[in-house]
Structure formats: C-alpha cells, structure tokens
Write a protein that holds these residues in place. Structure first.
Motif, PDB file in Angstrom:
ATOM      1  N   GLN A 132      19.883  40.186  33.517  1.00 40.60           N
ATOM      2  CA  GLN A 132      19.533  38.998  32.743  1.00 40.60           C
ATOM      3  C   GLN A 132      20.772  38.360  32.132  1.00 40.60           C
ATOM      4  N   LEU A 133      21.633  39.171  31.526  1.00 35.08           N
ATOM      5  CA  LEU A 133      22.849  38.654  30.896  1.00 35.08           C
ATOM      6  C   LEU A 133      23.792  38.033  31.921  1.00 35.08           C
ATOM      7  N   ALA A 134      23.847  38.630  33.108  1.00 39.29           N
ATOM      8  CA  ALA A 134      24.755  38.147  34.150  1.00 39.29           C
ATOM      9  C   ALA A 134      24.130  37.067  35.018  1.00 39.29           C
ATOM     10  N   ALA A 135      22.830  36.793  34.803  1.00 42.95           N
ATOM     11  CA  ALA A 135      22.100  35.789  35.588  1.00 42.95           C
ATOM     12  C   ALA A 135      22.122  36.133  37.082  1.00 42.95           C
ATOM     13  N   VAL A 136      21.869  37.408  37.394  1.00 38.88           N
ATOM     14  CA  VAL A 136      21.759  37.848  38.787  1.00 38.88           C
ATOM     15  C   VAL A 136      20.417  38.537  38.960  1.00 38.88           C
ATOM     16  N   GLY A 137      20.023  38.755  40.204  1.00 41.78           N
ATOM     17  CA  GLY A 137      18.754  39.407  40.474  1.00 41.78           C
ATOM     18  C   GLY A 137      18.767  40.872  40.069  1.00 41.78           C
ATOM     19  N   GLU A 183      24.573  49.061  41.548  1.00 44.73           N
ATOM     20  CA  GLU A 183      24.775  50.262  40.749  1.00 44.73           C
ATOM     21  C   GLU A 183      24.377  51.526  41.499  1.00 44.73           C
ATOM     22  N   GLN A 184      23.652  51.370  42.576  1.00 46.83           N
ATOM     23  CA  GLN A 184      23.305  52.515  43.419  1.00 46.83           C
ATOM     24  C   GLN A 184      24.331  52.762  44.513  1.00 46.83           C
ATOM     25  N   GLY A 185      25.346  51.923  44.573  1.00 48.05           N
ATOM     26  CA  GLY A 185      26.400  52.106  45.561  1.00 48.05           C
ATOM     27  C   GLY A 185      26.019  51.676  46.961  1.00 48.05           C
ATOM     28  N   ARG A 186      25.061  50.760  47.075  1.00 41.09           N
ATOM     29  CA  ARG A 186      24.662  50.297  48.410  1.00 41.09           C
ATOM     30  C   ARG A 186      25.709  49.349  48.983  1.00 41.09           C
ATOM     31  N   ASP A 187      25.691  49.228  50.297  1.00 39.31           N
ATOM     32  CA  ASP A 187      26.640  48.379  51.015  1.00 39.31           C
ATOM     33  C   ASP A 187      26.106  46.945  51.027  1.00 39.31           C
ATOM     34  N   ILE A 188      26.434  46.174  49.989  1.00 39.08           N
ATOM     35  CA  ILE A 188      25.958  44.798  49.883  1.00 39.08           C
ATOM     36  C   ILE A 188      27.140  43.865  49.660  1.00 39.08           C
ATOM     37  N   GLN A 189      26.916  42.582  49.915  1.00 39.12           N
ATOM     38  CA  GLN A 189      27.955  41.584  49.719  1.00 39.12           C
ATOM     39  C   GLN A 189      28.130  41.305  48.225  1.00 39.12           C
ATOM     40  N   VAL A 190      29.371  41.291  47.784  1.00 42.54           N
ATOM     41  CA  VAL A 190      29.660  41.068  46.366  1.00 42.54           C
ATOM     42  C   VAL A 190      30.699  39.958  46.256  1.00 42.54           C
ATOM     43  N   SER A 191      30.357  38.870  45.577  1.00 42.27           N
ATOM     44  CA  SER A 191      31.299  37.761  45.401  1.00 42.27           C
ATOM     45  C   SER A 191      32.067  37.930  44.097  1.00 42.27           C
ATOM     46  N   GLY A 192      33.238  37.337  44.046  1.00 36.07           N
ATOM     47  CA  GLY A 192      34.039  37.399  42.835  1.00 36.07           C
ATOM     48  C   GLY A 192      33.360  36.721  41.657  1.00 36.07           C
ATOM     49  N   GLN A 193      32.649  35.598  41.941  1.00 41.19           N
ATOM     50  CA  GLN A 193      31.984  34.880  40.853  1.00 41.19           C
ATOM     51  C   GLN A 193      30.907  35.741  40.195  1.00 41.19           C
ATOM     52  N   GLY A 239      38.233  39.661  45.921  1.00 39.69           N
ATOM     53  CA  GLY A 239      39.311  38.892  45.326  1.00 39.69           C
ATOM     54  C   GLY A 239      38.837  38.236  44.044  1.00 39.69           C
ATOM     55  N   ASP A 240      39.719  38.130  43.090  1.00 39.19           N
ATOM     56  CA  ASP A 240      39.379  37.550  41.796  1.00 39.19           C
ATOM     57  C   ASP A 240      39.448  36.025  41.886  1.00 39.19           C
ATOM     58  N   PRO A 241      38.288  35.324  41.783  1.00 40.81           N
ATOM     59  CA  PRO A 241      38.291  33.865  41.926  1.00 40.81           C
ATOM     60  C   PRO A 241      38.861  33.144  40.719  1.00 40.81           C
ATOM     61  N   SER A 242      38.789  33.758  39.571  1.00 41.43           N
ATOM     62  CA  SER A 242      39.278  33.124  38.342  1.00 41.43           C
ATOM     63  C   SER A 242      39.927  34.186  37.479  1.00 41.43           C
ATOM     64  N   PRO A 243      41.150  34.592  37.812  1.00 43.24           N
ATOM     65  CA  PRO A 243      41.809  35.648  37.037  1.00 43.24           C
ATOM     66  C   PRO A 243      41.775  35.299  35.555  1.00 43.24           C
ATOM     67  N   THR A 244      41.540  36.288  34.738  1.00 44.38           N
ATOM     68  CA  THR A 244      41.350  36.056  33.313  1.00 44.38           C
ATOM     69  C   THR A 244      42.457  35.188  32.760  1.00 44.38           C
ATOM     70  N   THR A 245      42.150  33.908  32.601  1.00 48.66           N
ATOM     71  CA  THR A 245      43.156  32.943  32.184  1.00 48.66           C
ATOM     72  C   THR A 245      43.811  33.349  30.885  1.00 48.66           C
ATOM     73  N   ASP A 246      42.993  33.792  29.935  1.00 46.74           N
ATOM     74  CA  ASP A 246      43.541  34.130  28.637  1.00 46.74           C
ATOM     75  C   ASP A 246      44.565  35.244  28.728  1.00 46.74           C
ATOM     76  N   CYS A 247      44.273  36.261  29.533  1.00 48.07           N
ATOM     77  CA  CYS A 247      45.155  37.416  29.570  1.00 48.07           C
ATOM     78  C   CYS A 247      46.336  37.198  30.499  1.00 48.07           C
ATOM     79  N   LEU A 248      46.083  36.551  31.658  1.00 46.91           N
ATOM     80  CA  LEU A 248      47.187  36.318  32.577  1.00 46.91           C
ATOM     81  C   LEU A 248      48.141  35.262  32.053  1.00 46.91           C
ATOM     82  N   ALA A 249      47.720  34.522  30.997  1.00 47.36           N
ATOM     83  CA  ALA A 249      48.637  33.572  30.386  1.00 47.36           C
ATOM     84  C   ALA A 249      49.799  34.302  29.735  1.00 47.36           C
ATOM     85  N   VAL A 250      49.605  35.590  29.408  1.00 44.70           N
ATOM     86  CA  VAL A 250      50.684  36.366  28.813  1.00 44.70           C
ATOM     87  C   VAL A 250      51.541  36.933  29.943  1.00 44.70           C
TER      88      VAL A 250
END
Length: 279
Positions: free
Chosen positions: A51-56, A64-74, A100-111
């Motif tokens: 619910q918090l992540a807005a995913v199914g 979380e069960q370690g199944r072989d599924i497609q996972v996007s960076g977003q 691959g990270d689609p949006s590397p943590t801007t706040d942290c990578l700014a350092v």
C-alpha cells in the motif's frame, strides 16, 4: 548455466531475506499508519508495504518470496521509500535486485567528492550539506566543533529538525531556541508540500510528533516559511556567543540539496571562530 542459475537463486533469496528484515523493524506509527493493536508478527504486514509503495500485494509477496519476477528501478524506489531505507540499504536493495537505479538518490549523491573538498576548504567557516528534509548529509570539521559530533548519532537522527526538538546538547547551543524551532517547523512544513505522499517524509513527521509535544504544538499552528539566507546566534560551551550569518549554496534545483555556510556577523565572532578552529 547451472552456476548462473544457482547464483541468481541465491541473490533472490538474499533479496527476500533483506526485504523481510527491513519490513519487520518498522512499526505502523513510523509510516503514518494507524496502530491496530497487538500483532502476531513484528513490523509491517506485506499488504501495508504494498500500500505504501503503491504496488500490488501479490507482486510484493512474490518479491519477498524470492520468486523470479521482473523488477523495475522505479518500483524498487517506491519500495525503498516505503521501508525507510537509508542510502546504504537502498544501494544494497538495487544490487540484490540486479536493477539499474533510474533516479540515484539526488540528495545523497549531491555530496560528491568535489563537494566534500569544498566543505573542507571552507574551514574555519562551519559548513554542512542539507537536503530538503533537513537531513545533515555531510559537514566539515568546523561544523562539528560548533554543533557537536554528528558521527556519534544514528543516520536517522542526523536531522536538524529532529535535533532541535530532541537533543539537549544541540538545543543548548542555540541562543533563541524557540525562534529556531518555530522557523524550522515552518520551513519543514513548506518543504513537505512537495512530498506529502512520500513514506520517508511521513515517517519523519510521525516520529517528530510522537517524540516531541513541542513539535506537535508548533506543527498544529500550520505556519509556513521560505528557505532564505539569514542570521542565527549560538552559544558554544568553550568560546561563548557566536553570531553567524548563514548562506545557502544550492547544489541542484532550489528547495532541494544545498551547502549551508556560516560566516561571522561581527568581529568578535570572527575572533571566536578562529579560536574555535584552534581547539
């Protein structure tokens, strides 16, 4: 092929174990969810993370069960925020997921290393890097001497709003603590307008409201303030009163990550900053 398959299975199992461990350490109150009383298992439920992540729910369960599924960076980014992962944990999540990270943590990578060199070169002027949530991402030695050693604190407590309401040593260093608190809450509320659905922001707000009645009182006033250059007064335990001007040097889009540089507002403070540097 068999070796590759075994390696992938091991990585997916590590990912499953990691996600479960992060989920089980979070309480509903930390992410702004209502408490439902005693639970059979620690932490959040899978459906709450979904619910918090807005995913199914099914998709997250399979992940979380370690199944072989497609996972996007977003989607991993949304899961990372829902689980309140710090930068190291977030990077670990992407590595385990093989995405691959689609949006590397801007706040942290700014350092970047360049920004850290700038911080060091600014000494004896105290300077730090803040993100839009007022997390203190980096700081130079002079900043440590003026405010105390943030390295001694857990990552999640290196936040100016948190410190000014919960840390007595940090509070004692402000000449006008009430004014600083009021201004900090007003600026935090204004910044949160762009992040009202962000689980990390919601969790920070929930922690603050639970930890400090003074914060809750200030929050209920609904004051908002702009992030502008200004002046502050501090009381250092060894060198005395420091009257400082502070200047924002934006590292990206305005209202995001910035370097904050403190400069003496008078000759007496300038002398005390030099004395502080010699300590």
């Amino acid at each position: 092929m068999h070796a590759t398959s075994t390696s992938d299975q091991t990585r997916r199992q590590e990912l499953a174990d990691f996600l479960r461990s992060r989920r089980e350490r979070i309480t509903p109150e930390q992410v702004g969810l209502p408490s439902t009383g005693r639970r059979r298992t620690p932490g959040l439920r899978r459906e709450e993370v979904a619910q918090l992540a807005a995913v199914g729910v099914t998709w997250y369960t399979w992940l979380e069960q370690g199944r072989d599924i497609q996972v996007s960076g977003q989607v991993l980014e949304a899961v990372s925020r829902a689980l309140l992962l710090d930068p190291n944990e977030r990077a670990h999540l992407y590595t385990l997921a093989g995405a691959g990270d689609p949006s590397p943590t801007t706040d942290c990578l700014a350092v970047t290393p360049t920004v850290r060199v700038i911080l060091d070169q600014l000494s004896p002027l105290p300077a730090c890097v803040l993100n839009s949530r007022y997390d203190v991402l980096a700081y130079n030695d002079s900043y440590t001497k003026m405010f105390g050693d943030l390295d001694l604190l857990p990552f999640e407590e290196r936040n100016m709003i948190w410190l000014i309401f919960t840390d007595r040593d940090y509070q004692a260093r402000w000449l006008d603590l009430e004014g600083a608190r009021a201004q900090g809450v007003a600026r935090f509320r204004a910044a949160m307008a762009d992040h009202v659905a962000d689980p990390a922001w919601k969790a920070m707000l929930a922690r603050l409201r639970q930890a400090s009645p003074d914060f809750e009182e200030a929050w209920q006033r609904h004051d908002v303030g702009a992030r502008e250059n200004g002046s502050k007064g501090f009381l250092h335990p060894e060198v005395g009163v420091l009257r400082m001007d502070f200047t924002y040097l934006w590292l990206g889009l305005r209202h995001g990550t910035r370097v904050v540089v403190y400069t003496p507002a008078d000759e007496e403070t300038a002398a005390r900053i030099e004395e502080l540097a010699r300590l």
